[in-house]
Design a protein around this motif. Sequence first.
Motif, PDB file in Angstrom:
ATOM      1  N   ALA A   1       0.829  -1.207   0.000  1.00  0.00           N
ATOM      2  CA  ALA A   1       0.000   0.000   0.000  1.00  0.00           C
ATOM      3  C   ALA A   1       0.863   1.255   0.000  1.00  0.00           C
ATOM      4  CB  ALA A   1      -0.933  -0.002   1.210  1.00  0.00           C
ATOM      5  N   LEU A   2       1.933   1.240   0.771  1.00  0.00           N
ATOM      6  CA  LEU A   2       2.827   2.396   0.812  1.00  0.00           C
ATOM      7  C   LEU A   2       3.519   2.612  -0.528  1.00  0.00           C
ATOM      8  CD1 LEU A   2       4.384   1.890   4.349  1.00  0.00           C
ATOM      9  CD2 LEU A   2       3.099   3.897   3.619  1.00  0.00           C
ATOM     10  N   ALA A   3       3.966   1.528  -1.136  1.00  0.00           N
ATOM     11  CA  ALA A   3       4.680   1.637  -2.416  1.00  0.00           C
ATOM     12  C   ALA A   3       3.768   2.198  -3.501  1.00  0.00           C
ATOM     13  CB  ALA A   3       5.217   0.276  -2.831  1.00  0.00           C
ATOM     14  N   ALA A   4       2.487   1.841  -3.452  1.00  0.00           N
ATOM     15  CA  ALA A   4       1.551   2.285  -4.478  1.00  0.00           C
ATOM     16  C   ALA A   4       1.109   3.725  -4.282  1.00  0.00           C
ATOM     17  CB  ALA A   4       0.321   1.371  -4.482  1.00  0.00           C
ATOM     18  N   ARG A   5       1.249   4.250  -3.070  1.00  0.00           N
ATOM     19  CA  ARG A   5       0.666   5.552  -2.763  1.00  0.00           C
ATOM     20  C   ARG A   5       1.681   6.623  -2.368  1.00  0.00           C
ATOM     21  NH1 ARG A   5      -5.020   4.787  -1.127  1.00  0.00           N
ATOM     22  NH2 ARG A   5      -5.587   2.637  -1.598  1.00  0.00           N
ATOM     23  N   VAL A   6       2.848   6.222  -1.926  1.00  0.00           N
ATOM     24  CA  VAL A   6       3.827   7.187  -1.442  1.00  0.00           C
ATOM     25  C   VAL A   6       4.981   7.271  -2.432  1.00  0.00           C
ATOM     26  CG1 VAL A   6       5.334   7.848   0.455  1.00  0.00           C
ATOM     27  CG2 VAL A   6       3.211   6.624   0.933  1.00  0.00           C
ATOM     28  N   PRO A   7       5.127   8.369  -3.152  1.00  0.00           N
ATOM     29  CA  PRO A   7       6.238   8.501  -4.118  1.00  0.00           C
ATOM     30  C   PRO A   7       7.586   8.436  -3.401  1.00  0.00           C
ATOM     31  CG  PRO A   7       4.592  10.243  -4.406  1.00  0.00           C
ATOM     32  CD  PRO A   7       4.267   9.551  -3.128  1.00  0.00           C
ATOM     33  N   SER A   8       8.516   7.724  -4.002  1.00  0.00           N
ATOM     34  CA  SER A   8       9.847   7.591  -3.390  1.00  0.00           C
ATOM     35  C   SER A   8      10.841   8.593  -3.964  1.00  0.00           C
ATOM     36  CB  SER A   8      10.388   6.169  -3.613  1.00  0.00           C
ATOM     37  OG  SER A   8      10.444   5.876  -5.000  1.00  0.00           O
ATOM     38  N   VAL A   9      10.441   9.297  -5.027  1.00  0.00           N
ATOM     39  CA  VAL A   9      11.345  10.234  -5.696  1.00  0.00           C
ATOM     40  C   VAL A   9      11.122  11.642  -5.158  1.00  0.00           C
ATOM     41  CG1 VAL A   9      12.032  11.206  -7.909  1.00  0.00           C
ATOM     42  CG2 VAL A   9      11.321   8.813  -7.760  1.00  0.00           C
ATOM     43  N   GLY A  10      12.217  12.376  -4.921  1.00  0.00           N
ATOM     44  CA  GLY A  10      12.101  13.763  -4.500  1.00  0.00           C
ATOM     45  C   GLY A  10      12.116  13.924  -2.991  1.00  0.00           C
ATOM     46  N   VAL A  11      12.248  15.154  -2.580  1.00  0.00           N
ATOM     47  CA  VAL A  11      12.346  15.445  -1.156  1.00  0.00           C
ATOM     48  C   VAL A  11      11.294  16.472  -0.747  1.00  0.00           C
ATOM     49  CG1 VAL A  11      14.787  14.877  -0.974  1.00  0.00           C
ATOM     50  CG2 VAL A  11      14.119  17.181  -1.678  1.00  0.00           C
ATOM     51  N   ARG A  12      10.193  16.532  -1.489  1.00  0.00           N
ATOM     52  CA  ARG A  12       9.145  17.486  -1.149  1.00  0.00           C
ATOM     53  C   ARG A  12       8.509  17.137   0.194  1.00  0.00           C
ATOM     54  NH1 ARG A  12       4.854  17.462  -5.712  1.00  0.00           N
ATOM     55  NH2 ARG A  12       5.301  15.230  -5.669  1.00  0.00           N
ATOM     56  N   ALA A  13       8.070  18.162   0.907  1.00  0.00           N
ATOM     57  CA  ALA A  13       7.331  17.934   2.144  1.00  0.00           C
ATOM     58  C   ALA A  13       6.037  17.196   1.821  1.00  0.00           C
ATOM     59  CB  ALA A  13       7.024  19.275   2.817  1.00  0.00           C
ATOM     60  N   SER A  14       5.593  16.344   2.730  1.00  0.00           N
ATOM     61  CA  SER A  14       4.426  15.502   2.485  1.00  0.00           C
ATOM     62  C   SER A  14       3.164  16.095   3.102  1.00  0.00           C
ATOM     63  CB  SER A  14       4.661  14.100   3.055  1.00  0.00           C
ATOM     64  OG  SER A  14       5.744  13.472   2.411  1.00  0.00           O
ATOM     65  N   VAL A  15       2.058  15.890   2.411  1.00  0.00           N
ATOM     66  CA  VAL A  15       0.725  16.179   2.928  1.00  0.00           C
ATOM     67  C   VAL A  15      -0.076  14.891   2.786  1.00  0.00           C
ATOM     68  CG1 VAL A  15      -1.380  17.535   2.678  1.00  0.00           C
ATOM     69  CG2 VAL A  15       0.849  18.608   2.277  1.00  0.00           C
ATOM     70  N   LEU A  16      -0.609  14.403   3.874  1.00  0.00           N
ATOM     71  CA  LEU A  16      -1.328  13.131   3.881  1.00  0.00           C
ATOM     72  C   LEU A  16      -2.831  13.384   3.825  1.00  0.00           C
ATOM     73  CD1 LEU A  16      -1.121  10.020   4.192  1.00  0.00           C
ATOM     74  CD2 LEU A  16      -1.235  10.380   6.678  1.00  0.00           C
ATOM     75  N   HIS A  17      -3.524  12.648   2.973  1.00  0.00           N
ATOM     76  CA  HIS A  17      -4.978  12.723   2.866  1.00  0.00           C
ATOM     77  C   HIS A  17      -5.554  11.374   3.298  1.00  0.00           C
ATOM     78  CE1 HIS A  17      -5.190  16.466   0.289  1.00  0.00           C
ATOM     79  NE2 HIS A  17      -3.910  16.127   0.157  1.00  0.00           N
ATOM     80  N   VAL A  18      -6.489  11.386   4.245  1.00  0.00           N
ATOM     81  CA  VAL A  18      -7.066  10.161   4.796  1.00  0.00           C
ATOM     82  C   VAL A  18      -8.580  10.187   4.600  1.00  0.00           C
ATOM     83  CG1 VAL A  18      -7.410   8.820   6.904  1.00  0.00           C
ATOM     84  CG2 VAL A  18      -5.216   9.945   6.493  1.00  0.00           C
ATOM     85  N   GLY A  19      -9.140   9.070   4.138  1.00  0.00           N
ATOM     86  CA  GLY A  19     -10.582   9.013   3.937  1.00  0.00           C
ATOM     87  C   GLY A  19     -11.008   7.674   3.366  1.00  0.00           C
ATOM     88  N   ASP A  20     -12.240   7.640   2.819  1.00  0.00           N
ATOM     89  CA  ASP A  20     -12.771   6.397   2.269  1.00  0.00           C
ATOM     90  C   ASP A  20     -12.774   6.466   0.743  1.00  0.00           C
ATOM     91  OD1 ASP A  20     -14.878   8.111   1.729  1.00  0.00           O
ATOM     92  OD2 ASP A  20     -16.282   7.173   3.112  1.00  0.00           O
TER      93      ASP A  20
END
Length: 271
Positions: free
Chosen positions: A16-35
Amino acid sequence: QEHACRALYADLRAEALAARVPSVGVRASVLHVGDSMLEARRQGGRSGSAELCDRHDVGRRHINAGFAGTGPDFHLRLLQSWLPLIKPSAVFVWVYTGNDLADIDRPYACCGQGPLLRWSTAGAAPTSLCPQPNWKVPTRARLARSPPPWLLRSTARWSVAAQHISDLFVLAAGTLEPGMGPAQGDGFAQAAWDKHRQLTAQMRAEISRHGARTIFVLIPHRGALQNALTAGHPSTPTTYQRLHKQLLSTGSTVISTWPTLKSAYQRYGER
């Protein structure tokens, strides 16, 4: 729901992490949680609000942690699992008035087909009933996902009749897939409101503990928008107003999408 469940556990969440969290770049992250309203599945990936934000907000990466068939109790557990890894600067929690209350205490396959959380009668914060997965996939679900018999599959390569029978087998098996099950919000309305208040307050506390800002995004049910425009109900519905007030009581920023979506519905209709 098994897919969503795997995202909760350290030894199962890698996919799930690999499909949703980009591994390239060093941008600050914003997480969106929902259904599913956030997940926005489509062939080849996802195309929802988080992806739209990611395209336009070039200074940050927006991560879509929306999972269909989940509720606020799952979202709290997901935050507890993902926040230490992602370390976002902000978290958007998408709240859908259509079913978020009803989805609290829904049964999950990774928790023995029971709810995810244990609730205290003394008003203490809920705790996890399944810190480790306790899988219980119903027999009906296993049958629903079974392929046609080998003989039928092998003859379907050259027999039109066998191919049709194979297709009918898949359709019939699919009807055995169990639904998501009952939810406490349906029969215990006030209890669901109280639990939702506790869950959103604990989400904010968890997010703050990790140094991030909490923003709740409140989404109305499409039927409510339709009623407001076609059935002579110009004001926002009671459930939406009550949820808006309850979210504000957490001390977080709350984005009400009602005016924007109502305007869009007036302009574009069902498109």
